[in-house]
Design an enzyme around this catalytic site. Structure first.
Site, PDB file in Angstrom:
ATOM      1  N   GLY A  49       0.827  -1.196   0.000  1.00  0.00           N
ATOM      2  CA  GLY A  49       0.000   0.000   0.000  1.00  0.00           C
ATOM      3  C   GLY A  49       0.860   1.244   0.000  1.00  0.00           C
ATOM      4  N   ASP A  53      -5.864   6.053  18.326  1.00  0.00           N
ATOM      5  CA  ASP A  53      -6.487   5.914  17.003  1.00  0.00           C
ATOM      6  C   ASP A  53      -6.972   4.483  16.785  1.00  0.00           C
ATOM      7  OD1 ASP A  53      -7.391   6.951  14.593  1.00  0.00           O
ATOM      8  OD2 ASP A  53      -5.519   6.525  13.527  1.00  0.00           O
TER       9      ASP A  53
END
Length: 347
Positions: free
Chosen positions: A22, A137
């Site tokens: 990615g 997060d």
């Protein structure tokens, strides 16, 4: 896995680079293979980002955090080349889908599977908090559903130290709005472990209902709704067996949320009522959420096709391997960060 481009490295720190997994704002994530034939995910910091202090800080913070925390529910750090021309981190590779992708392709989790997920993530957060960290997060995209169960990944926004973290910029809002606690919108410098507890609740609500608890056209509108005690979260699709717990986890006031020890105890008791031990629950969760054929293990043969490359050690030999090596990486990175924040004008 996508093929490498001509400009991509073929070796980083002695790790053979196999392909691209990615690309993000910070750099490229590669699939790699160590000289002992282990597959790893190699995160790099783009050369053009080296002069951007916030991205460099996130990268160094992640290396420090991964060197400090250990546990079966957290993807571990394997190697680090933070001082190389292209800084990189080699992480434990977790095959399978992330939870966000899984939920786009499959129905929401049933009550028992959701309880098992909650228990695994509560254990992971306990390990993170025990190391003196806040994740900040936790969200579906940061939970990988591997063959041995879920693992928490991406420590780029982790806080190190006390409430708010010693590396937190003043009044800087950090996190993903749909899974951020109210205090992350209203008082970001006083954020503590209850913020991760809130994120656990928001994640479980989404994983078991398939819908977000709050909606907002903008992050500010979403933050207003989350922090407003008169606006209740939409938990209509959460299974009855998890509803009370999720509601408590998502309390507006941090002090009203249960601590992780209580969360773990409650989920363990509920699973026992379903005649399931924590270990059995984790196995059932892995069986139901791991999707074979979605990892590089399906593309890369187990034997090396090339002669082993010579590893360039990034940690002094006296540090050793395993826990000692991770600790050495953490110490060096933390020292770099302390020096950076000691500079005049540093946040």
């Amino acid at each position: 896995m996508k093929p490498l481009t001509p400009s991509d490295p073929r070796v980083l720190g002695g790790i053979e680079i196999l392909g691209r997994l990615g690309k993000g704002g910070m750099g490229v994530v590669y699939a790699g293979r160590t000289d002992d034939d282990s597959l790893v995910a190699v995160k790099t910091l783009h050369v053009g980002s080296l002069d951007q202090s916030d991205l460099r800080e996130r990268f160094d913070r992640e290396a420090t955090a991964l060197g400090m925390v250990q546990g079966p529910g957290v993807a571990s750090l394997v190697e680090s080349g933070q001082d190389d021309e292209t800084p990189w981190l080699a992480l434990e590779y977790v095959p399978g889908l992330d939870l966000a992708t899984y939920l786009k392709r499959h129905d929401p989790l049933d009550a028992v599977t959701g309880m098992a997920l909650g228990l695994v993530l509560a254990d992971a957060l306990t390990d993170i908090h025990t190391a003196g960290l806040l994740h900040r997060d936790l969200k579906p995209a940061n939970v990988m559903l591997g063959p041995d169960g879920p693992k928490v990944v991406d420590f780029g926004l982790v806080a190190i130290g006390g409430a708010g973290g010693d590396l937190t910029h003043t009044n800087l809002r950090l996190g993903t709005p749909r899974f951020m606690a109210p205090e992350q919108f209203t008082a970001p410098t006083s954020v503590g472990t209850p913020a991760d507890v809130y994120a656990l609740g928001a994640l479980l609500a989404y994983a078991t209902s398939g819908q977000y608890s709050y909606e907002g056209a903008t992050p500010d509108a979403l933050g207003y709704a989350v922090a407003n005690p008169d606006i209740e979260p939409n938990l209509s699709g959460v299974p009855a067996g998890l509803l009370l717990l999720v509601t408590a986890l998502m309390a507006v006031k941090p002090q009203d949320r249960p601590n992780l020890a209580d969360v773990r105890a409650q989920l363990t008791e509920q699973l026992a009522a379903a005649h399931m031990s924590p270990a059995a629950a984790r196995g059932r969760l892995a069986e139901r959420t791991y999707v074979p054929g979605t990892g590089i293990t399906d593309e890369v043969p187990p034997t090396r096709r090339h002669a082993p490359v010579t590893r360039v050690e990034t940690v002094p030999p006296t540090v050793g391997s395993g826990t000692g090596r991770r600790a050495g990486i953490a110490v060096r990175t933390a020292e770099r960060l302390r020096k950076a924040y000691a500079r005049p004008g540093a946040a």
